[in-house]
Design a protein around this motif. Sequence first.
Motif, mmCIF file in Angstrom:
data_model
loop_
_atom_site.group_PDB
_atom_site.id
_atom_site.type_symbol
_atom_site.label_atom_id
_atom_site.label_comp_id
_atom_site.label_asym_id
_atom_site.label_seq_id
_atom_site.Cartn_x
_atom_site.Cartn_y
_atom_site.Cartn_z
ATOM 1 N N ALA A 1 -41.826 17.698 -45.445
ATOM 2 C CA ALA A 1 -42.606 16.585 -45.546
ATOM 3 C C ALA A 1 -42.217 15.818 -44.216
ATOM 4 O O ALA A 1 -43.015 15.378 -43.787
ATOM 5 N N LEU A 2 -40.849 15.470 -44.355
ATOM 6 C CA LEU A 2 -40.559 14.580 -43.252
ATOM 7 C C LEU A 2 -40.801 15.180 -41.865
ATOM 8 O O LEU A 2 -40.971 14.469 -41.076
ATOM 9 N N GLY B 1 -44.475 15.691 -41.092
ATOM 10 C CA GLY B 1 -45.265 14.464 -41.065
ATOM 11 C C GLY B 1 -44.893 13.879 -39.737
ATOM 12 O O GLY B 1 -45.833 13.395 -39.098
ATOM 13 N N TRP C 1 -42.822 6.656 -42.788
ATOM 14 C CA TRP C 1 -44.333 7.040 -42.834
ATOM 15 C C TRP C 1 -44.468 8.511 -42.654
ATOM 16 O O TRP C 1 -45.199 9.247 -43.242
ATOM 17 N N ALA C 2 -43.472 9.178 -41.619
ATOM 18 C CA ALA C 2 -43.527 10.519 -41.760
ATOM 19 C C ALA C 2 -43.406 11.338 -42.981
ATOM 20 O O ALA C 2 -44.076 12.070 -43.485
ATOM 21 N N LEU C 3 -42.396 11.003 -43.757
ATOM 22 C CA LEU C 3 -41.918 11.524 -44.926
ATOM 23 C C LEU C 3 -43.235 11.167 -45.930
ATOM 24 O O LEU C 3 -43.875 12.397 -46.714
ATOM 25 N N HIS D 1 -46.680 10.656 -45.480
ATOM 26 C CA HIS D 1 -47.775 11.150 -44.922
ATOM 27 C C HIS D 1 -47.591 12.647 -45.001
ATOM 28 O O HIS D 1 -48.423 13.427 -45.611
ATOM 29 N N GLY D 2 -46.483 13.228 -44.509
ATOM 30 C CA GLY D 2 -46.304 14.608 -44.530
ATOM 31 C C GLY D 2 -46.058 15.063 -46.046
ATOM 32 O O GLY D 2 -46.903 16.228 -46.202
ATOM 33 N N PHE D 3 -45.833 14.584 -46.831
ATOM 34 C CA PHE D 3 -45.527 15.158 -48.283
ATOM 35 C C PHE D 3 -47.270 14.935 -48.906
ATOM 36 O O PHE D 3 -47.577 15.971 -49.433
ATOM 37 N N ILE E 1 -50.069 15.064 -47.241
ATOM 38 C CA ILE E 1 -50.938 15.849 -46.496
ATOM 39 C C ILE E 1 -50.529 17.435 -47.004
ATOM 40 O O ILE E 1 -51.565 18.139 -47.231
ATOM 41 N N LEU E 2 -49.412 17.753 -47.025
ATOM 42 C CA LEU E 2 -49.029 19.015 -47.477
ATOM 43 C C LEU E 2 -49.447 19.251 -48.946
ATOM 44 O O LEU E 2 -50.030 20.421 -49.247
ATOM 45 N N LEU F 1 -52.098 17.685 -50.458
ATOM 46 C CA LEU F 1 -53.488 17.942 -50.565
ATOM 47 C C LEU F 1 -54.055 18.996 -49.715
ATOM 48 O O LEU F 1 -54.976 19.683 -50.334
ATOM 49 N N GLN G 1 -50.271 23.129 -49.934
ATOM 50 C CA GLN G 1 -49.200 23.845 -49.499
ATOM 51 C C GLN G 1 -47.850 23.892 -50.201
ATOM 52 O O GLN G 1 -46.853 24.801 -49.947
ATOM 53 N N PHE G 2 -47.701 23.321 -51.198
ATOM 54 C CA PHE G 2 -46.881 23.261 -52.221
ATOM 55 C C PHE G 2 -47.250 24.100 -53.461
ATOM 56 O O PHE G 2 -47.641 23.877 -54.353
ATOM 57 N N LEU H 1 -44.614 17.280 -58.571
ATOM 58 C CA LEU H 1 -44.584 16.722 -57.387
ATOM 59 C C LEU H 1 -44.408 15.373 -57.271
ATOM 60 O O LEU H 1 -43.971 14.901 -56.337
ATOM 61 N N ALA I 1 -40.817 15.251 -57.309
ATOM 62 C CA ALA I 1 -40.154 15.361 -55.923
ATOM 63 C C ALA I 1 -40.435 14.586 -54.992
ATOM 64 O O ALA I 1 -39.364 14.006 -54.135
ATOM 65 N N ALA J 1 -37.517 12.256 -52.827
ATOM 66 C CA ALA J 1 -37.626 12.420 -51.519
ATOM 67 C C ALA J 1 -37.478 11.010 -50.725
ATOM 68 O O ALA J 1 -36.630 10.569 -49.987
#
Lengths: 187, 187
Positions: free
Chosen positions: A150-151, A154, B149-151, B153-155, B157-158, B160, B163-164, B170, B173, B177
């Motif tokens: 994710a990190l 993202g 934000w990356a963490l 948003h990435g989580f 988006i993946l 949604l 991808q998990f 979740l 998780a 994280a």
Amino acid sequence: MPYPSQVTGTTIIETATALIERDGVESLSLARIATALGIRAPSLYRYFDSKSALLQAVNLQTTQDLIAALIEAAASSSQTHADRIMALAHAYRAFAHAHPRAYALAYSMTDPAAQPDPAALAALAQQVQAVVAPITGEAASLAALRGLWALVHGFVILELAGQFQRGGDLTSAYTSAVEAYVRGLSE
Amino acid sequence: MPYPSQVTGTTIIETATALIERDGVESLSLARIATALGIRAPSLYRYFDSKSALLQAVNLQTTQDLIAALIEAAASSSQTHADRIMALAHAYRAFAHAHPRAYALAYSMTDPAAQPDPAALAALAQQVQAVVAPITGEAASLAALRGLWALVHGFVILELAGQFQRGGDLTSAYTSAVEAYVRGLSE
DNA sequence: CGCATAAAGCTAATATCATTAGCCTTGAAC
DNA sequence: GTTCAAGGCTAATGATATTAGCTTTATGCG
């Protein structure tokens, strides 16, 4: 082979990928792909059932290339576990920078029909999980992997989308973020 | 106002958002939006210059709603800094779950012309930076914000994007994280 | 050598889009 | 009551994905 083909599934995927990388997905049409290959649009249906199917194949190829890049990075393995994770993280980001539009296409939710194959994704995940597990132990390693993915994803996506507008050294921000996460994991 | 309008920019945005959330962006056409509003497609051009402009307005609205949700979460502020960050992170994820397609649309790179307004994004960023700064100090806070934000948003988006795939909780998780990242930051 | 065949290309047609041009209606203002 | 401009409309255009069905040609078999 009656009538020698001027084209193969592979060349179509390569051409489509090149066009995506050059002009963006928005402007990708079957007619353009066909013209670039010296044929006409309907002929593409000999190779793919639909534009979605073609894009899915493109995304699958992107995923496989990404996996290959990660495997290579894992092979030139560094000393500590943390170093190894960092090497993977940088290889991931380098791949996304090298193929920004293809990467974004493969990992954006927009068209579920075009998503890369789940099996390929699983292979991608296992690449990374093996490197994370020593730090967290097996039990927590799936969650830890997901956080790391994710990190990394993202950061890369926001960066590619131009959402980090306020300047600053993005490479060092990326490095610190991954460092912080890994540090937090191992505690 | 000669000729009372049956429609406003706002009702168009709302209708478009609802259709996106129900059927996905792929199947969103001006004709469908118009029909849902009881008018014809060309009439929409009285309100928006293009479909891209309409989508940009939708994305701007999404961003503003997200900001509002985060402000509310920040208001019911918890005790420690870490708690406050966690509350924000959960509010962020809850928003994305409540409006998955709108969220994904606003934060996918696909059409740069449809990206939400940079000013709105800056407001979003500042919301979060204020909560991160006490932990890292001002100097490192921009990088820390970007990582968070990356963490997050990435989580989201993946998740949604489906991808998990390998099961597991979740929510926990996600919580671990964010915890790990914050723990790593404050060291 | 000649011929059937199937693969790989083609043209033509359809339905759906976004977008533009230009017309009609109507309520408000004078 | 007349004007006028906003807000709707229809019709047309060009691009698009997709389908149906035709044409070409290398190959393999006689």
